[in-house]
Design a protein around this motif. Structure first.
Motif, PDB file in Angstrom:
ATOM      1  N   SER A  72       0.761  -1.135  -0.054  1.00  0.00           N
ATOM      2  CA  SER A  72       0.036  -0.213  -0.099  1.00  0.00           C
ATOM      3  C   SER A  72       0.936   1.300  -0.280  1.00  0.00           C
ATOM      4  O   SER A  72       1.850   1.352   0.688  1.00  0.00           O
TER       5      SER A  72
ATOM      6  N   GLY B  99      -6.249  11.216   1.224  1.00  0.00           N
ATOM      7  CA  GLY B  99      -7.000  10.080   0.956  1.00  0.00           C
ATOM      8  C   GLY B  99      -8.390  10.153   1.338  1.00  0.00           C
ATOM      9  O   GLY B  99      -9.119   9.169   1.503  1.00  0.00           O
TER      10      GLY B  99
ATOM     11  N   PHE C 251     -13.095   6.902   4.145  1.00  0.00           N
ATOM     12  CA  PHE C 251     -12.327   5.863   3.226  1.00  0.00           C
ATOM     13  C   PHE C 251     -11.091   5.094   4.471  1.00  0.00           C
ATOM     14  O   PHE C 251     -10.824   6.094   5.438  1.00  0.00           O
TER      15      PHE C 251
ATOM     16  N   LEU D  27     -12.311  10.844  -3.507  1.00  0.00           N
ATOM     17  CA  LEU D  27     -12.033  10.057  -4.528  1.00  0.00           C
ATOM     18  C   LEU D  27     -12.638  10.893  -5.754  1.00  0.00           C
ATOM     19  O   LEU D  27     -13.626  11.215  -5.653  1.00  0.00           O
TER      20      LEU D  27
ATOM     21  N   THR E 202      -6.304   2.383  -9.229  1.00  0.00           N
ATOM     22  CA  THR E 202      -5.437   3.264  -8.021  1.00  0.00           C
ATOM     23  C   THR E 202      -5.599   2.513  -6.740  1.00  0.00           C
ATOM     24  O   THR E 202      -6.097   1.300  -6.659  1.00  0.00           O
TER      25      THR E 202
ATOM     26  N   THR F  73      -5.020   2.799  -2.125  1.00  0.00           N
ATOM     27  CA  THR F  73      -5.078   3.580  -0.995  1.00  0.00           C
ATOM     28  C   THR F  73      -3.806   3.154  -0.134  1.00  0.00           C
ATOM     29  O   THR F  73      -3.431   1.948  -0.062  1.00  0.00           O
ATOM     30  N   THR F  74      -3.513   3.971   1.419  1.00  0.00           N
ATOM     31  CA  THR F  74      -2.784   3.545   2.253  1.00  0.00           C
ATOM     32  C   THR F  74      -3.231   2.173   2.860  1.00  0.00           C
ATOM     33  O   THR F  74      -2.355   1.677   3.591  1.00  0.00           O
ATOM     34  N   SER F  75      -4.324   1.678   2.986  1.00  0.00           N
ATOM     35  CA  SER F  75      -4.770   0.810   3.608  1.00  0.00           C
ATOM     36  C   SER F  75      -4.550  -0.568   2.870  1.00  0.00           C
ATOM     37  O   SER F  75      -4.685  -1.543   3.265  1.00  0.00           O
TER      38      SER F  75
ATOM     39  N   PHE G 243      -7.194   9.435  -5.668  1.00  0.00           N
ATOM     40  CA  PHE G 243      -7.555  10.013  -4.415  1.00  0.00           C
ATOM     41  C   PHE G 243      -6.659  11.303  -4.033  1.00  0.00           C
ATOM     42  O   PHE G 243      -5.853  11.528  -4.382  1.00  0.00           O
TER      43      PHE G 243
ATOM     44  N   VAL H 173       0.599   5.825  -0.837  1.00  0.00           N
ATOM     45  CA  VAL H 173       0.212   7.015  -1.267  1.00  0.00           C
ATOM     46  C   VAL H 173       1.292   8.061  -0.856  1.00  0.00           C
ATOM     47  O   VAL H 173       1.679   8.105   0.120  1.00  0.00           O
TER      48      VAL H 173
END
Length: 385
Positions: free
Chosen positions: A10, A356, A383, A359, A306, A308-310, A352, A12
């Protein structure tokens, strides 16, 4: 059937967080989650913009093709496609390609820290069918021409510096690009039914004026070790995909996204999501709707992607049910949102905001089904961090 542990990364803005996950491989996939079982819950009833969202999320229209953006003087381009977000002081910028031929190019929208539109402007003009592209670590936007012997253009999201054509990155039917700062390369997809997967090694990282274009070489299977071979003539006088014996073919390369050692890319012709492990130099399938047991694949018409940090991947559909679906680190695959009444369109440009929380994406042809009917949206909500 073999169960194989893999790492889903993950990132970003260069985050180094890595999350574990599992992938089923063999005769058939373990059935992904069915609609309504994703981490955000099921998409609800359609809102005023015709978008079905999970509880706690809201949408707004940012721009419409042929109309001025907010109170600015800039008219939003037709057929909005690939996009990305950039930090701009306490606010941010969203860039968006225009997939029309002739003209094409790209535009941008500037936002304040509170999310208000404060500006809009052109960043690339006079090009052809700019489909997807990619963000560089040095904060430029690579806008790719999806035409035979198309070019990659490096553009300035702030619209100050003139766009530069990057011939060394090869001439072919470009789709998307993703930067790998660890190995100092950029990955590139090719949108033809017998296309290839490429990487470009700049002579100097951060300078795309010169370098080496390479193509992925692998066996006929869907997983295993791969290698890279130099493309002798990046100018495409002879199609780049035909210059190297053993170059692996992909059925319609689309979106491309890199995070912590893995490059994820999609192929629309066979509705697959692939993962390339850059450290191990191996290729595997992450999603294949034809191998979903029991039918009812939640993700069809894979396109832009794309993350996300998750560790979640968000994959936009070209057609299908007009959904953006989420693939989680523990391999749940489920719809996140659906756009109603726009079956002749496709979803493009998911990206994002830097924090984050928002979107951005477009419906390329909107309710009219024509390139002049494009609509660009913003979704805000809880999110996963």
């Amino acid at each position: 059937m073999e169960r194989r542990t893999f790492l889903r990364a993950s990132a970003v803005g260069g985050s180094s967080a890595v999350l574990g996950g599992t992938l089923w491989r063999g005769a058939a996939y373990a059935a992904p989650a069915q609609p309504g079982t994703g981490p955000y819950g099921p998409p609800g009833t359609a809102d005023a913009n015709g978008i079905r969202l999970p509880a706690g999320f809201t949408s707004r229209v940012i721009a419409r093709s042929g109309q001025r953006v907010g109170s600015t003087s800039y008219t939003w381009h037709n057929a909005p496609d690939g996009g990305a977000c950039y930090t701009d002081g306490s606010g941010w910028i969203y860039v968006s390609n225009s997939e029309i031929n002739p003209s094409g190019g790209a535009g941008a929208v500037r936002f304040s820290a509170a999310g208000a539109v404060t500006g809009a402007y052109r960043i690339l003009s006079g090009t052809r069918q700019n489909c997807a592209g990619g963000k560089t670590p040095w904060n430029t936007w690579l806008s790719c021409e999806e035409v035979d012997r198309g070019y990659v253009y490096e553009t300035d999201p702030w619209g100050v510096k003139a766009a530069v054509r990057r011939d060394a990155m090869g001439r072919f039917k470009h789709e998307a690009a993703a930067a790998d700062p660890v190995r100092g390369v950029l990955y590139l997809t090719e949108d033809v039914s017998d296309g290839c997967f490429y990487r470009f090694r700049p002579t100097t990282w951060g300078d795309l004026s010169s370098g080496t274009l390479e193509v992925l070489v692998a066996g006929s299977g869907t997983s295993g070790p791969v290698s890279w071979a130099r493309v002798p003539d990046p100018s495409g006088a002879t199609a780049t995909r035909g210059q190297v014996s053993g170059a692996k073919r992909f059925n319609g390369g689309e979106g491309c996204y890199y995070a912590d050692g893995t490059c994820w890319f999609t192929t629309k012709g066979d509705n697959r999501v692939w993962q390339y492990d850059a450290a191990a130099q191996t290729l595997e399938l992450a999603y294949d709707d034809s191998l979903v047991t029991g039918g009812g694949a939640p993700l069809t018409g894979v396109d832009n992607v794309t993350g996300t940090t998750s560790g979640d991947l968000f994959v936009a559909e070209d057609g299908g049910n007009m959904e953006i679906c989420v693939i989680t680190p523990d391999d749940v695959v489920a719809p996140f949102l659906r756009i109603g009444g726009q079956s002749s369109s496709e979803i493009t440009g998911p990206a994002f905001s830097p924090d984050g929380r928002r979107l951005y994406f477009s419906s390329q042809r909107g309710t009219s089904g024509r390139s002049s009917g494009g609509i660009t949206y913003e979704v805000t909500g809880p999110f996963r961090a």
